[in-house]
Scaffold this motif. Structure first.
Motif, mmCIF file in Angstrom:
data_model
loop_
_atom_site.group_PDB
_atom_site.id
_atom_site.type_symbol
_atom_site.label_atom_id
_atom_site.label_comp_id
_atom_site.label_asym_id
_atom_site.label_seq_id
_atom_site.Cartn_x
_atom_site.Cartn_y
_atom_site.Cartn_z
ATOM 1 N N ARG A 337 0.858 -1.185 0.000
ATOM 2 C CA ARG A 337 0.000 0.000 0.000
ATOM 3 C C ARG A 337 0.896 1.236 0.000
ATOM 4 O O ARG A 337 2.032 1.200 -0.487
ATOM 5 N N LYS A 338 0.383 2.345 0.530
ATOM 6 C CA LYS A 338 1.202 3.560 0.530
ATOM 7 C C LYS A 338 1.767 3.844 1.917
ATOM 8 O O LYS A 338 2.512 4.796 2.111
ATOM 9 N N SER A 339 1.445 2.983 2.877
ATOM 10 C CA SER A 339 1.793 3.273 4.259
ATOM 11 C C SER A 339 2.894 2.383 4.824
ATOM 12 O O SER A 339 3.458 2.698 5.875
ATOM 13 N N VAL A 340 3.221 1.274 4.168
ATOM 14 C CA VAL A 340 4.209 0.336 4.698
ATOM 15 C C VAL A 340 5.340 0.164 3.689
ATOM 16 O O VAL A 340 5.097 -0.044 2.496
ATOM 17 N N LEU A 341 6.577 0.244 4.186
ATOM 18 C CA LEU A 341 7.752 0.134 3.333
ATOM 19 C C LEU A 341 8.832 -0.655 4.060
ATOM 20 O O LEU A 341 9.109 -0.401 5.244
ATOM 21 N N LEU A 342 9.450 -1.592 3.366
ATOM 22 C CA LEU A 342 10.597 -2.338 3.875
ATOM 23 C C LEU A 342 11.761 -2.126 2.925
ATOM 24 O O LEU A 342 11.634 -2.342 1.715
ATOM 25 N N ARG A 343 12.939 -1.701 3.474
ATOM 26 C CA ARG A 343 14.118 -1.428 2.655
ATOM 27 C C ARG A 343 15.312 -2.199 3.205
ATOM 28 O O ARG A 343 15.531 -2.228 4.431
ATOM 29 N N VAL A 344 16.098 -2.784 2.312
ATOM 30 C CA VAL A 344 17.343 -3.454 2.671
ATOM 31 C C VAL A 344 18.449 -2.890 1.789
ATOM 32 O O VAL A 344 18.330 -2.898 0.557
ATOM 33 N N ASN A 345 19.535 -2.404 2.402
ATOM 34 C CA ASN A 345 20.669 -1.838 1.673
ATOM 35 C C ASN A 345 21.953 -2.575 2.036
ATOM 36 O O ASN A 345 22.203 -2.882 3.207
ATOM 37 N N TYR A 346 22.760 -2.856 1.006
ATOM 38 C CA TYR A 346 24.086 -3.440 1.200
ATOM 39 C C TYR A 346 25.109 -2.419 0.707
ATOM 40 O O TYR A 346 25.046 -1.961 -0.440
ATOM 41 N N LEU A 347 26.062 -2.043 1.574
ATOM 42 C CA LEU A 347 26.988 -0.957 1.285
ATOM 43 C C LEU A 347 28.428 -1.453 1.271
ATOM 44 O O LEU A 347 28.851 -2.203 2.164
ATOM 45 N N ILE A 348 29.178 -1.003 0.239
ATOM 46 C CA ILE A 348 30.582 -1.369 0.074
ATOM 47 C C ILE A 348 31.405 -0.075 0.082
ATOM 48 O O ILE A 348 31.422 0.664 -0.911
#
Length: 373
Positions: A337-348
């Motif tokens: 929807r517009k209210s829930v967000l899941l983010r995963v970031n991998y940084l080098i």
């Protein structure tokens, strides 16, 4: 926190005044309360730790924000936002935006209070609408954030301009600034958008100690990326913006350069930039208005999935002092929807020049869950 109340109290007083003006007729008075919560986990290696610890995991409450927006008639508006953050070692409770605005002029509006300075595409975008867990290394290092001041601006669907005078805090010796930004979208359609922007800031540092210290896109990490340190007289900052969106593909990029004059006359030059690519696998696209992209609204009840890649770098080294650093980032976002967000970031990360540890190695993973209400 008490220092932030200097803006909250005038806004509350003005709210009371306008409530008296409304009296029995409330049709011209509107109020909206909302916010969002963002929490997650940071896991990083020795690069991000001042003491070179091989592995660190932190649970973070990245943001808990509650905002009150008020409007009276067609021309008056107020905003009051409170923000709480916790990273396991430090708690921060403060007011973010606290301002009063009048839009009754034909050429634009006037805004007074504490607000974001008008600089940079990524910096002026709200945290909850970012494609990544943190703003880029370049934006974090150079772009000014919220300050107290007065700003005049106008925001249309294809073009915006803003100019303001600011001070960083209430201290009489606090640095002063003049900051401005213009944006234009020469192409804006349902399927494609091109955004161009230019921003500048001149800052009277008043002899304050200057040093860029950055945590390298990991919120709970130490400030391991650093410039030379010295007392500064003034600085000038210039930034250019480019963004392109075609259907489900979004590209954003900025370049920034900073000239700092040291007390005594010596000058230092630093620079940085980033390039970012996002692709929505499920067919959505970002809308664009008033100089920024909108949040994603999934087409399906199953949600939307986005892949993100970014490179960001800074050159903070001059006269064999300071560091050059860059961060490559890969990410995946899930929107429900517009209210829930899941983010995963991998940084080098990579660094050269002056580093705080002998062997600056170690990648990072950051995970965030966001709920808007």
């Amino acid at each position: 926190m008490m220092g932030d109340l200097r803006w909250a109290m005038p806004v509350m007083w003005l709210m009371a005044c306008f409530s008296l003006q409304v009296r029995a007729d409330t049709t011209d008075f509107e109020a909206d309360i909302g916010g969002y919560a963002v929490g997650g986990v940071d896991h990083y290696g020795a690069f991000y730790d001042e003491e070179g610890v091989d592995s660190t995991t932190n649970t973070v409450l990245r943001k808990l924000r509650l905002g009150l927006e008020l409007a009276y008639g067609e021309h008056w508006s107020f905003e009051l936002d409170g923000d709480y953050q916790y990273d396991g070692d430090e708690q921060v409770l403060e007011f973010d935006d606290v301002w009063l605005r009048y839009d009754g002029f034909g050429w634009g509006g006037v805004q007074v209070g504490q607000m974001k300075e008008p600089f940079g595409f990524e910096r002026t975008s709200g945290y909850s609408s970012l494609m990544t867990n943190e703003r880029s290394l370049a934006t974090s290092a150079f772009a000014p954030g919220r300050s107290e001041g007065v700003m005049v601006n106008r925001a249309g669907k294809k073009a915006t301009w803003a100019l303001g005078v600011f001070r960083e805090d209430a201290d009489a010796k606090s640095p002063r600034a003049v900051t401005g930004r213009v944006t234009f979208a020469p192409l804006r359609s349902e399927h494609q958008t091109v955004h161009l922007g230019l921003a500048g800031s001149w800052r009277d540092m008043r002899g304050e100690r200057f040093q860029i210290r950055d945590h390298g896109e990991v919120y709970s990490a130490d400030n391991v990326i650093r410039s030379p340190r010295f007392d500064a007289d003034d600085l000038a900052l210039l930034g250019g913006e480019f963004a392109w969106r075609r259907d489900s593909v979004t590209v954003t990029s900025e370049a920034m350069t900073q000239r700092v004059r040291q007390v005594g006359g010596d000058e230092w030059q630093f620079s940085g930039g980033y390039a970012q690519l996002g692709y929505l696998l499920t067919g959505e696209h970002r809308g664009y208005s008033r100089g920024e992209f909108d949040r994603i609204d999934p087409l399906s009840h199953l949600g939307a999935v986005e892949l993100v890649a970014r490179w960001s770098g800074v050159d903070l080294r001059q006269r064999d002092v300071g560091a050059e650093a860059s961060i490559a980032m890969l990410g995946i976002n899930y929107y429900w929807r517009k209210s829930v967000l899941l983010r995963v970031n991998y940084l080098i990360p990579t660094i050269s020049g002056n580093a705080l540890m002998a062997n600056p190695d170690g990648d990072a993973v950051t995970v965030r869950a966001q709920l808007r209400f």
